[in-house]
Write a protein that holds these residues in place. Structure first.
Motif, PDB file in Angstrom:
ATOM      1  N   LEU A 179       0.825  -1.209   0.000  1.00 52.26           N
ATOM      2  CA  LEU A 179       0.000   0.000   0.000  1.00 52.26           C
ATOM      3  C   LEU A 179       0.860   1.260   0.000  1.00 52.26           C
ATOM      4  O   LEU A 179       0.551   2.233  -0.696  1.00 52.26           O
ATOM      5  CB  LEU A 179      -0.935  -0.001   1.206  1.00 52.26           C
ATOM      6  N   ILE A 180       1.944   1.238   0.771  1.00 52.83           N
ATOM      7  CA  ILE A 180       2.844   2.397   0.802  1.00 52.83           C
ATOM      8  C   ILE A 180       3.463   2.631  -0.575  1.00 52.83           C
ATOM      9  O   ILE A 180       3.523   3.764  -1.063  1.00 52.83           O
ATOM     10  CB  ILE A 180       3.929   2.204   1.876  1.00 52.83           C
ATOM     11  N   VAL A 181       3.916   1.582  -1.212  1.00 51.87           N
ATOM     12  CA  VAL A 181       4.510   1.700  -2.546  1.00 51.87           C
ATOM     13  C   VAL A 181       3.487   2.222  -3.544  1.00 51.87           C
ATOM     14  O   VAL A 181       3.793   3.076  -4.385  1.00 51.87           O
ATOM     15  CB  VAL A 181       5.100   0.351  -3.006  1.00 51.87           C
ATOM     16  N   THR A 182       2.252   1.752  -3.452  1.00 48.72           N
ATOM     17  CA  THR A 182       1.203   2.200  -4.365  1.00 48.72           C
ATOM     18  C   THR A 182       0.928   3.684  -4.193  1.00 48.72           C
ATOM     19  O   THR A 182       0.868   4.431  -5.173  1.00 48.72           O
ATOM     20  CB  THR A 182      -0.090   1.396  -4.114  1.00 48.72           C
ATOM     21  N   VAL A 183       0.783   4.128  -2.969  1.00 46.62           N
ATOM     22  CA  VAL A 183       0.503   5.548  -2.716  1.00 46.62           C
ATOM     23  C   VAL A 183       1.676   6.412  -3.171  1.00 46.62           C
ATOM     24  O   VAL A 183       1.479   7.446  -3.821  1.00 46.62           O
ATOM     25  CB  VAL A 183       0.176   5.774  -1.230  1.00 46.62           C
ATOM     26  N   LEU A 184       2.900   6.010  -2.847  1.00 44.53           N
ATOM     27  CA  LEU A 184       4.061   6.786  -3.267  1.00 44.53           C
ATOM     28  C   LEU A 184       4.191   6.858  -4.780  1.00 44.53           C
ATOM     29  O   LEU A 184       4.527   7.910  -5.327  1.00 44.53           O
ATOM     30  CB  LEU A 184       5.339   6.202  -2.660  1.00 44.53           C
ATOM     31  N   SER A 185       3.920   5.767  -5.465  1.00 48.52           N
ATOM     32  CA  SER A 185       4.026   5.792  -6.921  1.00 48.52           C
ATOM     33  C   SER A 185       2.962   6.697  -7.533  1.00 48.52           C
ATOM     34  O   SER A 185       3.232   7.396  -8.508  1.00 48.52           O
ATOM     35  CB  SER A 185       3.959   4.382  -7.510  1.00 48.52           C
ATOM     36  N   LEU A 186       1.759   6.723  -6.960  1.00 48.60           N
ATOM     37  CA  LEU A 186       0.729   7.636  -7.459  1.00 48.60           C
ATOM     38  C   LEU A 186       1.140   9.093  -7.241  1.00 48.60           C
ATOM     39  O   LEU A 186       0.927   9.942  -8.116  1.00 48.60           O
ATOM     40  CB  LEU A 186      -0.607   7.355  -6.776  1.00 48.60           C
ATOM     41  N   VAL A 187       1.741   9.381  -6.102  1.00 45.71           N
ATOM     42  CA  VAL A 187       2.201  10.748  -5.823  1.00 45.71           C
ATOM     43  C   VAL A 187       3.320  11.135  -6.782  1.00 45.71           C
ATOM     44  O   VAL A 187       3.336  12.251  -7.315  1.00 45.71           O
ATOM     45  CB  VAL A 187       2.667  10.863  -4.348  1.00 45.71           C
ATOM     46  N   ILE A 188       4.242  10.227  -7.032  1.00 38.98           N
ATOM     47  CA  ILE A 188       5.352  10.517  -7.945  1.00 38.98           C
ATOM     48  C   ILE A 188       4.836  10.744  -9.358  1.00 38.98           C
ATOM     49  O   ILE A 188       5.254  11.686 -10.041  1.00 38.98           O
ATOM     50  CB  ILE A 188       6.394   9.382  -7.897  1.00 38.98           C
ATOM     51  N   ILE A 189       3.919   9.904  -9.811  1.00 38.87           N
ATOM     52  CA  ILE A 189       3.362  10.067 -11.157  1.00 38.87           C
ATOM     53  C   ILE A 189       2.645  11.407 -11.285  1.00 38.87           C
ATOM     54  O   ILE A 189       2.792  12.120 -12.281  1.00 38.87           O
ATOM     55  CB  ILE A 189       2.424   8.887 -11.498  1.00 38.87           C
ATOM     56  N   GLY A 190       1.879  11.768 -10.262  1.00 37.95           N
ATOM     57  CA  GLY A 190       1.189  13.060 -10.280  1.00 37.95           C
ATOM     58  C   GLY A 190       2.164  14.219 -10.274  1.00 37.95           C
ATOM     59  O   GLY A 190       1.975  15.216 -10.977  1.00 37.95           O
ATOM     60  N   GLY A 191       3.223  14.114  -9.501  1.00 38.19           N
ATOM     61  CA  GLY A 191       4.226  15.175  -9.436  1.00 38.19           C
ATOM     62  C   GLY A 191       4.985  15.337 -10.730  1.00 38.19           C
ATOM     63  O   GLY A 191       5.267  16.450 -11.163  1.00 38.19           O
ATOM     64  N   VAL A 192       5.309  14.227 -11.378  1.00 35.04           N
ATOM     65  CA  VAL A 192       6.012  14.295 -12.658  1.00 35.04           C
ATOM     66  C   VAL A 192       5.119  14.945 -13.709  1.00 35.04           C
ATOM     67  O   VAL A 192       5.586  15.760 -14.511  1.00 35.04           O
ATOM     68  CB  VAL A 192       6.470  12.883 -13.101  1.00 35.04           C
ATOM     69  N   GLY A 193       3.848  14.624 -13.685  1.00 31.84           N
ATOM     70  CA  GLY A 193       2.915  15.239 -14.629  1.00 31.84           C
ATOM     71  C   GLY A 193       2.826  16.745 -14.442  1.00 31.84           C
ATOM     72  O   GLY A 193       2.843  17.500 -15.411  1.00 31.84           O
ATOM     73  N   ARG A 194       2.749  17.172 -13.196  1.00 28.71           N
ATOM     74  CA  ARG A 194       2.682  18.613 -12.932  1.00 28.71           C
ATOM     75  C   ARG A 194       3.989  19.302 -13.312  1.00 28.71           C
ATOM     76  O   ARG A 194       3.987  20.421 -13.824  1.00 28.71           O
ATOM     77  CB  ARG A 194       2.359  18.863 -11.478  1.00 28.71           C
ATOM     78  N   ALA A 195       5.118  18.659 -13.054  1.00 30.58           N
ATOM     79  CA  ALA A 195       6.405  19.237 -13.411  1.00 30.58           C
ATOM     80  C   ALA A 195       6.539  19.359 -14.929  1.00 30.58           C
ATOM     81  O   ALA A 195       7.053  20.366 -15.437  1.00 30.58           O
ATOM     82  CB  ALA A 195       7.545  18.394 -12.838  1.00 30.58           C
ATOM     83  N   MET A 196       6.071  18.368 -15.653  1.00 28.91           N
ATOM     84  CA  MET A 196       6.125  18.430 -17.115  1.00 28.91           C
ATOM     85  C   MET A 196       5.249  19.561 -17.640  1.00 28.91           C
ATOM     86  O   MET A 196       5.633  20.267 -18.586  1.00 28.91           O
ATOM     87  CB  MET A 196       5.713  17.086 -17.718  1.00 28.91           C
ATOM     88  N   ASP A 197       4.072  19.742 -17.048  1.00 29.94           N
ATOM     89  CA  ASP A 197       3.206  20.849 -17.459  1.00 29.94           C
ATOM     90  C   ASP A 197       3.875  22.193 -17.199  1.00 29.94           C
ATOM     91  O   ASP A 197       3.808  23.102 -18.027  1.00 29.94           O
ATOM     92  CB  ASP A 197       1.868  20.777 -16.723  1.00 29.94           C
ATOM     93  N   ALA A 198       4.534  22.324 -16.060  1.00 30.15           N
ATOM     94  CA  ALA A 198       5.214  23.574 -15.728  1.00 30.15           C
ATOM     95  C   ALA A 198       6.371  23.843 -16.684  1.00 30.15           C
ATOM     96  O   ALA A 198       6.563  24.974 -17.130  1.00 30.15           O
ATOM     97  CB  ALA A 198       5.713  23.528 -14.290  1.00 30.15           C
TER      98      ALA A 198
END
Length: 61
Positions: free
Chosen positions: A24-43
């Motif tokens: 569960l920890i790995v799943t939550v962290l990977s979702l946060v990382i994917i979301g952060g990478v998406g926002r960074a790419m948009d920026a």
């Protein structure tokens, strides 16, 4: 009586709980990382596409 004991053992059994928690920890962290990478790419895309950006003006011929 045997069914009650079996059910009680099942409820009290905690083997594998740590693996599930780590999963569960790995799943939550990977979702946060994917979301952060998406926002960074948009920026970054906005930074390089904004015509008023100093960065764009620095790289323009």
């Amino acid at each position: 009586m045997a069914m009650k004991n079996l059910l009680q053992q099942f409820i009290e059994d905690e083997t594998g709980a740590t693996a599930i928690e780590y999963g569960l920890i790995v799943t939550v962290l990977s979702l946060v990382i994917i979301g952060g990478v998406g926002r960074a790419m948009d920026a970054l895309q906005w930074l390089f596409s904004d015509n008023n950006s100093r960065l764009v003006q620095a790289f323009s011929p």
